[in-house]
Scaffold this motif. Structure first.
Motif, PDB file in Angstrom:
ATOM      1  N   ASP A 464       0.840  -1.184   0.000  1.00 17.23           N
ATOM      2  CA  ASP A 464       0.000   0.000   0.000  1.00 17.23           C
ATOM      3  C   ASP A 464       0.888   1.251   0.000  1.00 17.23           C
ATOM      4  O   ASP A 464       2.081   1.188   0.313  1.00 17.23           O
ATOM      5  CB  ASP A 464      -0.924  -0.008   1.223  1.00 17.23           C
ATOM      6  N   THR A 484       0.226  -0.123  -4.561  1.00 17.93           N
ATOM      7  CA  THR A 484      -0.880  -0.800  -5.237  1.00 17.93           C
ATOM      8  C   THR A 484      -2.102   0.100  -5.369  1.00 17.93           C
ATOM      9  O   THR A 484      -3.031  -0.223  -6.106  1.00 17.93           O
ATOM     10  CB  THR A 484      -1.286  -2.054  -4.451  1.00 17.93           C
ATOM     11  N   SER A 507       1.167  -7.487   2.513  1.00 12.17           N
ATOM     12  CA  SER A 507      -0.224  -7.253   2.876  1.00 12.17           C
ATOM     13  C   SER A 507      -0.345  -7.012   4.374  1.00 12.17           C
ATOM     14  O   SER A 507       0.420  -7.564   5.177  1.00 12.17           O
ATOM     15  CB  SER A 507      -1.080  -8.468   2.477  1.00 12.17           C
ATOM     16  N   ARG A 508      -1.295  -6.170   4.736  1.00 12.05           N
ATOM     17  CA  ARG A 508      -1.575  -5.948   6.149  1.00 12.05           C
ATOM     18  C   ARG A 508      -2.424  -7.068   6.740  1.00 12.05           C
ATOM     19  O   ARG A 508      -2.576  -7.153   7.957  1.00 12.05           O
ATOM     20  CB  ARG A 508      -2.286  -4.608   6.334  1.00 12.05           C
ATOM     21  N   ARG A 509      -2.992  -7.895   5.893  1.00  8.62           N
ATOM     22  CA  ARG A 509      -3.858  -8.984   6.335  1.00  8.62           C
ATOM     23  C   ARG A 509      -3.250 -10.331   5.946  1.00  8.62           C
ATOM     24  O   ARG A 509      -2.530 -10.426   4.947  1.00  8.62           O
ATOM     25  CB  ARG A 509      -5.246  -8.852   5.712  1.00  8.62           C
ATOM     26  N   CYS A 511      -2.702 -13.880   4.241  1.00 11.93           N
ATOM     27  CA  CYS A 511      -3.075 -14.381   2.928  1.00 11.93           C
ATOM     28  C   CYS A 511      -2.713 -15.866   2.853  1.00 11.93           C
ATOM     29  O   CYS A 511      -1.862 -16.339   3.617  1.00 11.93           O
ATOM     30  CB  CYS A 511      -2.360 -13.596   1.833  1.00 11.93           C
ATOM     31  N   ARG A 520       3.368  -7.282   8.725  1.00 14.45           N
ATOM     32  CA  ARG A 520       2.893  -7.520   7.366  1.00 14.45           C
ATOM     33  C   ARG A 520       3.023  -9.003   7.039  1.00 14.45           C
ATOM     34  O   ARG A 520       3.605  -9.782   7.791  1.00 14.45           O
ATOM     35  CB  ARG A 520       3.705  -6.704   6.345  1.00 14.45           C
ATOM     36  N   CYS A 523       3.100 -12.127   0.520  1.00 14.55           N
ATOM     37  CA  CYS A 523       2.176 -12.899  -0.298  1.00 14.55           C
ATOM     38  C   CYS A 523       2.658 -12.896  -1.745  1.00 14.55           C
ATOM     39  O   CYS A 523       3.327 -11.977  -2.191  1.00 14.55           O
ATOM     40  CB  CYS A 523       0.766 -12.300  -0.238  1.00 14.55           C
TER      41      CYS A 523
END
Length: 524
Positions: A464, A484, A507-509, A511, A520, A523
């Motif tokens: 991000d 992104t 990613s913060r989530r 995966c 982080r 992914c």
């Protein structure tokens, strides 16, 4: 007494008078040097945390400025406006480029020129106040302390490398100094306005001051204004090729800017299109009851609420009402001194200094606060403080005028004591902030993430906006990360796309199959 004796005596009197004048001049010079030292110590002291500890208050917007400075230093890009933007002249990036070339890519190198701009502003403010209001250097320092000893929230904003927080202070002071030199005035105004549109407050304030002086419509003044307009118009035309041909999105993007945009259109776009008097009233109330207290460091406020990574606070309960009461009382006293009938005997009343510079500062501060309040569609909040920074000049002007015009020594001393107490409160908040970082000096998540990516040999990353450009700057581009959601450096986007087989997504989530790295996840 003989003539030679009289001549000898006169020579002695003249010599003693000259010696006294020289002694006074030397004392004033020494006092000025002491004040300069105090200004330097206070500005450097309030800047220490934000220069030494990179994670104190740093984000991707500031990283973009740092990346522009790095590209300039390496002769890879020559931006005019900020990357992916058609306003905010990149003065900070050009000033920081030599520092990054000398000291390497770091937050400290990026902020050193901002510290110097803060110092220049403090020195100019004290000097002009002393000259225009006939104040001794140490007395002129007192009202300037609201800027020089800025509390943590204001100090952080004045060192934020997003393109134009401290610069308007420099411009408004330079515009006052060059008000009788139209060519210099026009150049400074053009650069200042392209850098940050808040510089326009100085022009409107100066016009009102000239109207009150009765010289606005004088022929000589109108000629000067015509020259200023001509210089601005010619300067705007001459910078046209720079605006349209500069690197707009990083290296190799010359000519991608939008020539139709300008600070004027952007400033108008920020204004709320709907006229809601109830919202404006609520914002003006918030300005007086909360936001100005936050800006001046007396209202209770958590530093985390403006992204300063610290659990400490500034201000305290009950301080802001006391501050308002004192400043309002001083303003009422000034109104009485200005409007009461003056005695006819000119010899019984010493001439008062002209209040025009203080009025100029007050008008700029008033515009800054009011426009910030009434132009917002939503409620005022601490995250938009940067739009109202010049409002701090209003208490500077009121205190300066009080010290210059008040005849009561007692009241002047009480005002100086009040400002000194305010300075102590501000310094204590800085002390708490510094103590926190000295005892909690661990790097933040972005630094740990950047170092981990370098250690793992990961070269290309998608993330991000708020993560990607932090990684680019903190790794000195050893890791190339593109955003992104909001791309501002096209070269990074092309590089990551060209190495899609080895690029990773941060990613913060969680995966599927993702590997945690800090806060982080890596992914595919």
């Amino acid at each position: 007494m003989s003539l030679p004796s009289r001549l000898s005596r006169r020579r002695l009197v003249d010599a003693s008078a000259g010696g006294g004048a020289r002694a006074n001049l030397a004392a004033t010079r020494n006092e000025g040097l002491v004040v300069l030292l105090i200004v330097t110590l206070l500005v450097v002291g309030r800047s220490l945390v934000f220069v030494i500890f990179e994670h104190a208050q740093f984000d991707a917007d500031q990283a973009i400025t740092g990346l522009m400075a790095k590209h300039i230093a390496e002769l890879r890009a020559f931006p005019f406006y900020a990357y992916a933007s058609d306003y905010v002249l990149v003065v900070e990036a050009w000033l920081a480029a030599p520092f990054l070339a000398l000291f390497g890519t770091s937050v400290a190198a990026l902020r050193l020129p901002l510290v110097l701009l803060n110092l220049v502003t403090g020195v100019l403010l004290v000097t002009i106040l002393g000259r225009e209001l006939y104040l001794r250097p140490v007395v002129a320092l007192i009202p300037a302390l609201f800027f020089v000893a800025a509390p943590p929230v204001l100090a952080a904003e004045l060192l934020t490398a997003t393109g134009g927080n401290v610069e308007p202070f420099v411009y408004v002071l330079l515009l006052w100094l060059t008000r009788e030199r139209p060519v210099a005035f026009g150049i400074i105004f053009l650069v200042g306005f392209m850098n940050r549109e808040f510089t326009a407050y100085a022009a409107s304030a100066l016009l009102l001051v000239e109207a009150l002086q009765g010289r606005l419509w004088q022929i000589d003044n109108l000629r000067q204004k015509a020259v200023v307009l001509g210089v601005v118009a010619v300067g705007w035309l001459l910078t046209g090729p720079l605006r349209t041909g500069a690197d707009a999105m990083g290296p190799g993007t010359a000519g991608m800017s939008n020539p139709s945009a300008s600070n004027v259109s952007v400033a108008v776009g920020f204004l709320c299109p709907s006229l809601d008097l109830s919202r404006m009233g609520a914002n003006l109330t918030s300005l007086v009851t909360t936001q100005m207290g936050t800006l001046l460091g007396v209202a209770p406020f958590r530093l985390r609420d403006v992204n300063i990574n610290s659990p400490t606070r500034q201000g305290g309960w009950g301080l802001w009402p006391v501050f308002c009461l004192v400043i309002a009382g001083a303003a009422c006293r000034l109104a009485w001194l200005a409007w009461r009938p003056r005695r006819q005997d000119a010899q019984s009343e010493p001439s008062r200094p002209a209040p025009w510079f203080a009025l100029y500062l007050a008008l700029i501060g008033l515009q800054s606060g009011v426009v910030w309040a009434v132009s917002r569609c939503g409620p005022l909040n601490s995250m938009t403080l940067r739009y109202g920074l010049l409002a701090v000049l209003l208490p500077v002007a009121i205190v300066a005028l009080h010290l210059a015009l008040e005849r009561s020594v007692t009241w002047r001393r009480l005002m100086m004591l009040f400002v000194i107490c305010w300075t102590a409160i501000s310094c204590r908040a800085h002390g708490d902030l510094l103590a926190h970082y000295l005892s909690h000096s661990q790097p933040d998540d972005y630094r740990r993430l950047s170092d981990e990516l370098v250690a793992r040999g990961i070269r290309y990353v998608q993330a991000d906006y708020w993560t990607a450009y932090m990684i680019d700057f903190l790794t000195d581009e050893r890791v190339i990360a593109t955003a992104t959601d909001y791309v501002r450096v096209r070269e990074y986007d092309i590089a990551v796309a060209g190495h899609a087989n080895e690029a990773v997504l941060l990613s913060r989530r969680p995966c599927p199959g993702g590997e945690p790295i800090g806060h982080r996840y890596i992914c595919k």
